[in-house]
Design a protein around this motif. Structure first.
Motif, short mmCIF file in Angstrom:
data_model
loop_
_atom_site.label_atom_id
_atom_site.label_comp_id
_atom_site.label_asym_id
_atom_site.label_seq_id
_atom_site.Cartn_x
_atom_site.Cartn_y
_atom_site.Cartn_z
N ASP A 229 20.98 3.12 42.52
CA ASP A 229 20.72 2.23 43.65
C ASP A 229 19.94 0.98 43.26
OD1 ASP A 229 21.97 4.08 45.31
OD2 ASP A 229 20.08 5.05 45.89
N HIS A 230 19.56 0.88 41.99
CA HIS A 230 18.69 -0.24 41.59
C HIS A 230 19.22 -0.95 40.33
CE1 HIS A 230 15.61 1.00 44.49
NE2 HIS A 230 15.88 2.23 44.13
N ARG A 231 20.52 -0.91 40.14
CA ARG A 231 21.09 -1.55 38.96
C ARG A 231 21.29 -3.05 39.18
NH1 ARG A 231 25.34 3.44 38.00
NH2 ARG A 231 23.85 4.82 36.96
N GLY A 232 21.44 -3.76 38.05
CA GLY A 232 21.70 -5.19 38.11
C GLY A 232 20.49 -6.04 38.40
N ARG A 233 19.29 -5.48 38.22
CA ARG A 233 18.06 -6.24 38.50
C ARG A 233 17.15 -6.37 37.28
NH1 ARG A 233 16.76 -3.05 44.24
NH2 ARG A 233 18.90 -3.19 45.04
N GLY A 234 17.66 -6.04 36.10
CA GLY A 234 16.88 -6.18 34.88
C GLY A 234 15.99 -5.00 34.56
#
Length: 288
Positions: A229-234
């Motif tokens: 749920d928290h991918r793509g944010r570094g």
């Protein structure tokens, strides 16, 4: 004296772990690490012992293999025996013969360090190459930058949360709080840390386990994952930087990791965290 294939008992696992620690070097090709046994220990000490194979001579461990699944063997040798034809010939014979209790009949894979004589001897008996893997390494001589993410060490009180992040990151994983405790009870975990990354809302967004092989030797990242749920944010880059910092605190000379070359996103994540590509490695494979 001939080389002896052994399945160590649980009381003898320490010899295999100690050998793997001793063999780690920044100059060596990517190879089986004590942390690999440590991560497998989540299934318990008895299961780990049953999955380990050693090749000994005069009571000395010269090679260690780990059955990382029923049809995959990960193996390495003492550095001075990496090119030893006699040991490689014996290992190839043991690996290829299902009756010797290393690998079953049929399709199987063997992970071998680049440059090892075992590659040649498996090729001579008809084994081809299969999946490509990308090893990466980060030198830890200099201080590591701030990861830009709040990091906590996951001990027993956070074991359930650590396991939950892993299950989210790796679909189908059965990692649990009980398996975390089994892993933490293994001897390799004395030189390991589990880290959790938290966002500004205190959500656990990423997790990693790092394994030291002792001061002045490379440490291993295994495994690392970001909550789905928290991918793509570094957060993947951030937890990898935190992993490097933790290994430096443990005295490691470098941080190493190996991921399938097909996972381009994972390779890019490690590269963004300061890891450089090493020579790609190919599994050895028997089709039938």
């Amino acid at each position: 004296m001939d080389f002896e294939l052994r399945v160590p008992g649980i009381d003898e696992l320490g010899e295999a772990v100690a050998a793997l620690r001793e063999w780690q070097s920044d100059d060596a090709p990517m190879q089986l690490h004590p942390g690999d046994l440590g991560w497998f220990w989540r299934f318990g000490g008895e299961a780990t012992a049953a999955a380990v194979r050693t090749w000994n001579q005069d009571g000395r461990v010269l090679a260690v293999g780990l059955l990382d699944g029923p049809d995959v063997l990960r193996v390495t040798t003492a550095p001075q025996f990496l090119h030893d034809a006699g040991l490689a010939r014996r290992m190839a014979a043991d690996i290829a013969d299902p009756e010797r209790g290393v690998l079953p009949a049929g399709k199987v894979n063997v992970e071998v360090p680049n440059g090892a004589a075992l590659h040649e001897h498996l090729a001579e008996i008809g084994w081809g190459t299969d999946e490509a893997w990308t090893p990466l390494q980060r030198d830890l001589a200099d201080p590591v930058e701030d990861p830009g993410l709040r990091i906590g060490v996951a001990g027993p009180e956070l074991a359930d949360l650590r396991a939950a992040v892993h299950r989210s990151a790796f679909e189908g994983s059965a990692f649990s709080e009980a398996r975390w405790h089994a892993m933490a009870a293994g001897s390799p975990y004395a030189d390991a840390r589990c880290l959790l990354g938290f966002d500004e809302a205190a959500n656990a967004v990423a997790a990693v386990t790092v394994w030291s092989a002792g001061p002045g030797r490379p440490g291993l990242i295994e495994p690392m994952g970001v909550h789905k749920d928290h991918r793509g944010r570094g957060y993947g880059k951030a937890i990898c930087v935190a992993a490097a910092a933790a290994l430096r605190e443990l005295g490691s000379s470098g941080a190493i990791v190996c991921t399938p070359s097909s996972l381009a996103g994972a390779v890019a994540t490690y590269a963004s965290a300061g890891f450089r590509h090493l020579s790609e490695r190919l599994d050895r494979h028997r089709e039938a």
